[in-house]
Design a protein around this motif. Structure first.
Motif, PDB file in Angstrom:
ATOM      1  N   ASP A   1       0.823  -1.211   0.000  1.00 12.83           N
ATOM      2  CA  ASP A   1       0.000   0.000   0.000  1.00 12.83           C
ATOM      3  C   ASP A   1       0.857   1.261   0.000  1.00 12.83           C
ATOM      4  N   GLY A   2       2.170   1.073  -0.144  1.00 15.14           N
ATOM      5  CA  GLY A   2       3.071   2.221  -0.223  1.00 15.14           C
ATOM      6  C   GLY A   2       3.431   2.823   1.118  1.00 15.14           C
ATOM      7  N   VAL A   3       2.990   2.203   2.209  1.00 17.13           N
ATOM      8  CA  VAL A   3       3.282   2.706   3.551  1.00 17.13           C
ATOM      9  C   VAL A   3       4.371   1.839   4.164  1.00 17.13           C
ATOM     10  N   ALA A   4       5.409   2.471   4.661  1.00 20.66           N
ATOM     11  CA  ALA A   4       6.494   1.711   5.296  1.00 20.66           C
ATOM     12  C   ALA A   4       5.940   0.972   6.509  1.00 20.66           C
ATOM     13  N   ASP A   5       6.331  -0.286   6.649  1.00 17.46           N
ATOM     14  CA  ASP A   5       5.803  -1.098   7.742  1.00 17.46           C
ATOM     15  C   ASP A   5       6.861  -1.470   8.779  1.00 17.46           C
ATOM     16  N   ASP A   6       8.031  -0.897   8.671  1.00 15.64           N
ATOM     17  CA  ASP A   6       9.121  -1.307   9.553  1.00 15.64           C
ATOM     18  C   ASP A   6       8.868  -0.972  11.016  1.00 15.64           C
ATOM     19  N   THR A   7       8.105   0.067  11.295  1.00 19.79           N
ATOM     20  CA  THR A   7       7.885   0.469  12.688  1.00 19.79           C
ATOM     21  C   THR A   7       6.596  -0.083  13.273  1.00 19.79           C
ATOM     22  N   LEU A   8       5.738  -0.666  12.448  1.00 19.30           N
ATOM     23  CA  LEU A   8       4.428  -1.100  12.938  1.00 19.30           C
ATOM     24  C   LEU A   8       4.546  -2.171  14.013  1.00 19.30           C
ATOM     25  N   PHE A   9       5.464  -3.116  13.847  1.00 19.95           N
ATOM     26  CA  PHE A   9       5.615  -4.157  14.861  1.00 19.95           C
ATOM     27  C   PHE A   9       5.889  -3.538  16.233  1.00 19.95           C
ATOM     28  N   ALA A  10       6.870  -2.639  16.314  1.00 19.59           N
ATOM     29  CA  ALA A  10       7.237  -2.036  17.597  1.00 19.59           C
ATOM     30  C   ALA A  10       6.089  -1.200  18.159  1.00 19.59           C
ATOM     31  N   GLU A  11       5.386  -0.480  17.283  1.00 18.76           N
ATOM     32  CA  GLU A  11       4.267   0.341  17.762  1.00 18.76           C
ATOM     33  C   GLU A  11       3.157  -0.523  18.348  1.00 18.76           C
TER      34      GLU A  11
ATOM     35  N   PRO B   1     -10.018   1.823  17.365  1.00 16.55           N
ATOM     36  CA  PRO B   1      -8.937   0.829  17.293  1.00 16.55           C
ATOM     37  C   PRO B   1      -7.789   1.225  18.216  1.00 16.55           C
ATOM     38  N   PRO B   2      -7.061   0.256  18.755  1.00 15.64           N
ATOM     39  CA  PRO B   2      -5.927   0.577  19.618  1.00 15.64           C
ATOM     40  C   PRO B   2      -4.741   1.149  18.853  1.00 15.64           C
ATOM     41  N   HIS B   3      -4.776   1.051  17.523  1.00 13.99           N
ATOM     42  CA  HIS B   3      -3.759   1.653  16.671  1.00 13.99           C
ATOM     43  C   HIS B   3      -4.432   1.986  15.342  1.00 13.99           C
ATOM     44  N   PRO B   4      -4.183   3.182  14.768  1.00 10.27           N
ATOM     45  CA  PRO B   4      -4.904   3.578  13.547  1.00 10.27           C
ATOM     46  C   PRO B   4      -4.642   2.682  12.344  1.00 10.27           C
ATOM     47  N   ARG B   5      -3.495   2.021  12.274  1.00  8.56           N
ATOM     48  CA  ARG B   5      -3.217   1.155  11.118  1.00  8.56           C
ATOM     49  C   ARG B   5      -4.167  -0.044  11.061  1.00  8.56           C
ATOM     50  N   LEU B   6      -4.712  -0.464  12.202  1.00  2.06           N
ATOM     51  CA  LEU B   6      -5.637  -1.598  12.175  1.00  2.06           C
ATOM     52  C   LEU B   6      -6.869  -1.262  11.344  1.00  2.06           C
ATOM     53  N   LYS B   7      -7.351  -0.044  11.466  1.00  2.00           N
ATOM     54  CA  LYS B   7      -8.513   0.377  10.682  1.00  2.00           C
ATOM     55  C   LYS B   7      -8.157   0.464   9.194  1.00  2.00           C
ATOM     56  N   GLN B   8      -6.955   0.940   8.897  1.00  2.00           N
ATOM     57  CA  GLN B   8      -6.509   1.021   7.502  1.00  2.00           C
ATOM     58  C   GLN B   8      -6.369  -0.380   6.892  1.00  2.00           C
ATOM     59  N   LEU B   9      -5.794  -1.313   7.643  1.00  2.00           N
ATOM     60  CA  LEU B   9      -5.633  -2.683   7.147  1.00  2.00           C
ATOM     61  C   LEU B   9      -7.001  -3.330   6.937  1.00  2.00           C
ATOM     62  N   ARG B  10      -7.908  -3.104   7.867  1.00  2.00           N
ATOM     63  CA  ARG B  10      -9.271  -3.635   7.727  1.00  2.00           C
ATOM     64  C   ARG B  10      -9.926  -3.102   6.451  1.00  2.00           C
TER      65      ARG B  10
ATOM     66  N   ARG C   1       5.992 -20.695   5.546  1.00  2.00           N
ATOM     67  CA  ARG C   1       6.744 -19.668   6.264  1.00  2.00           C
ATOM     68  C   ARG C   1       5.947 -18.372   6.169  1.00  2.00           C
ATOM     69  N   HIS C   2       5.396 -17.933   7.316  1.00  2.00           N
ATOM     70  CA  HIS C   2       4.579 -16.711   7.362  1.00  2.00           C
ATOM     71  C   HIS C   2       5.486 -15.593   7.870  1.00  2.00           C
ATOM     72  N   GLY C   3       5.900 -14.724   6.942  1.00  2.00           N
ATOM     73  CA  GLY C   3       6.905 -13.713   7.256  1.00  2.00           C
ATOM     74  C   GLY C   3       6.333 -12.340   7.513  1.00  2.00           C
ATOM     75  N   HIS C   4       7.217 -11.416   7.800  1.00  2.00           N
ATOM     76  CA  HIS C   4       6.861 -10.031   8.102  1.00  2.00           C
ATOM     77  C   HIS C   4       6.143  -9.389   6.908  1.00  2.00           C
ATOM     78  N   GLY C   5       4.945  -8.897   7.143  1.00  2.00           N
ATOM     79  CA  GLY C   5       4.173  -8.224   6.107  1.00  2.00           C
ATOM     80  C   GLY C   5       3.381  -9.142   5.206  1.00  2.00           C
ATOM     81  N   ASP C   6       3.454 -10.455   5.427  1.00  2.00           N
ATOM     82  CA  ASP C   6       2.713 -11.392   4.587  1.00  2.00           C
ATOM     83  C   ASP C   6       1.256 -11.478   5.037  1.00  2.00           C
ATOM     84  N   LEU C   7       0.365 -11.655   4.062  1.00  2.00           N
ATOM     85  CA  LEU C   7      -1.054 -11.876   4.314  1.00  2.00           C
ATOM     86  C   LEU C   7      -1.392 -13.316   3.981  1.00  2.00           C
ATOM     87  N   LEU C   8      -2.121 -13.956   4.864  1.00  2.00           N
ATOM     88  CA  LEU C   8      -2.590 -15.319   4.662  1.00  2.00           C
ATOM     89  C   LEU C   8      -4.096 -15.299   4.893  1.00  2.00           C
ATOM     90  N   VAL C   9      -4.862 -15.781   3.931  1.00  2.00           N
ATOM     91  CA  VAL C   9      -6.324 -15.797   4.047  1.00  2.00           C
ATOM     92  C   VAL C   9      -6.802 -17.231   3.920  1.00  2.00           C
TER      93      VAL C   9
END
Length: 198
Positions: free
Chosen positions: A30-40, A75-84, A156-164
């Motif tokens: 989605d063009g948004v850097a995700d490197d800090t999301l885990f820590a946040e 949401p406890p973090h705004p990115r959750l709403k964006q991902l949804r 192998r479910h890695g960082h940033g991967d989506l599994l449905v």
């Protein structure tokens, strides 16, 4: 590992109406850097430990958890709403309804895990549904096997991967995050589900 079966973000029919789709690197698409999301998320989510009855004992659940209704509460973090929103844009038409909840699990190291199960509390016990999982942090094995026996898959479910997981998957297959003795860092999984599916 069989993750190469899914490198092109394809959908694999599993049989009996169940299917699995994996999109590697979905979070960064989605063009948004995700490197800090885990820590946040690790630092801001209201994590809690749980205890469950297992046969004749009450045991600690080997991971931390947090559950949120994204429609009924902030949401406890705004990115959750964006991902949804992204997931609903991609899957709600096929699902016939939106994803409305986010369940999060924090696997602190390789000794944290989740046992074989299907998300079949609520409507998914009798109806087809979808569960979408976004992985953050360390790569972990995501294992699936048919209910009642048969060949299993280990992805192998890695960082940033989506599994449905879709269709009858929650009724006809089981999934797990196995323990590992390998040195592995922490991982967060975010599970998006429709109403009355756990």
């Amino acid at each position: 590992m069989q993750s190469s079966l899914f490198d092109q973000a394809d959908r694999r029919e599993l049989g009996d109406g169940a299917w699995l789709e994996v999109r590697s690197g979905w979070l960064s698409q989605d063009g948004v850097a995700d490197d800090t999301l885990f820590a946040e998320l690790r630092d801001s989510i209201p994590w809690r430990s749980e205890r469950r009855q297992m046969y004749d004992r009450v045991l600690d659940v080997p991971r931390l958890v947090s559950f949120h209704h994204l429609v009924d509460e902030p949401p406890p973090h705004p990115r959750l709403k964006q991902l949804r929103r992204r997931l609903n844009d991609a899957y709600a038409g096929e699902l016939g309804e939106p994803f409305v909840t986010a369940g999060l699990c924090l696997y602190r190291d390789g000794s944290d895990s989740v046992a074989w199960h299907g998300d079949n509390v609520g409507r998914s016990r009798t109806e087809d549904t979808m569960v979408a999982i976004v992985g953050l942090g360390a790569t972990r094995v995501f294992a699936l096997r048919p209910r009642g026996g048969g060949p299993s898959l280990r992805l192998r479910h890695g960082h940033g991967d989506l599994l449905v997981m879709g269709g009858s998957c929650q009724r006809t297959w089981e999934h797990a995050i196995p323990k590992t003795t390998r040195a592995v860092g922490p991982r967060i999984s975010i599970q998006f589900r429709p109403y009355d599916v756990r």
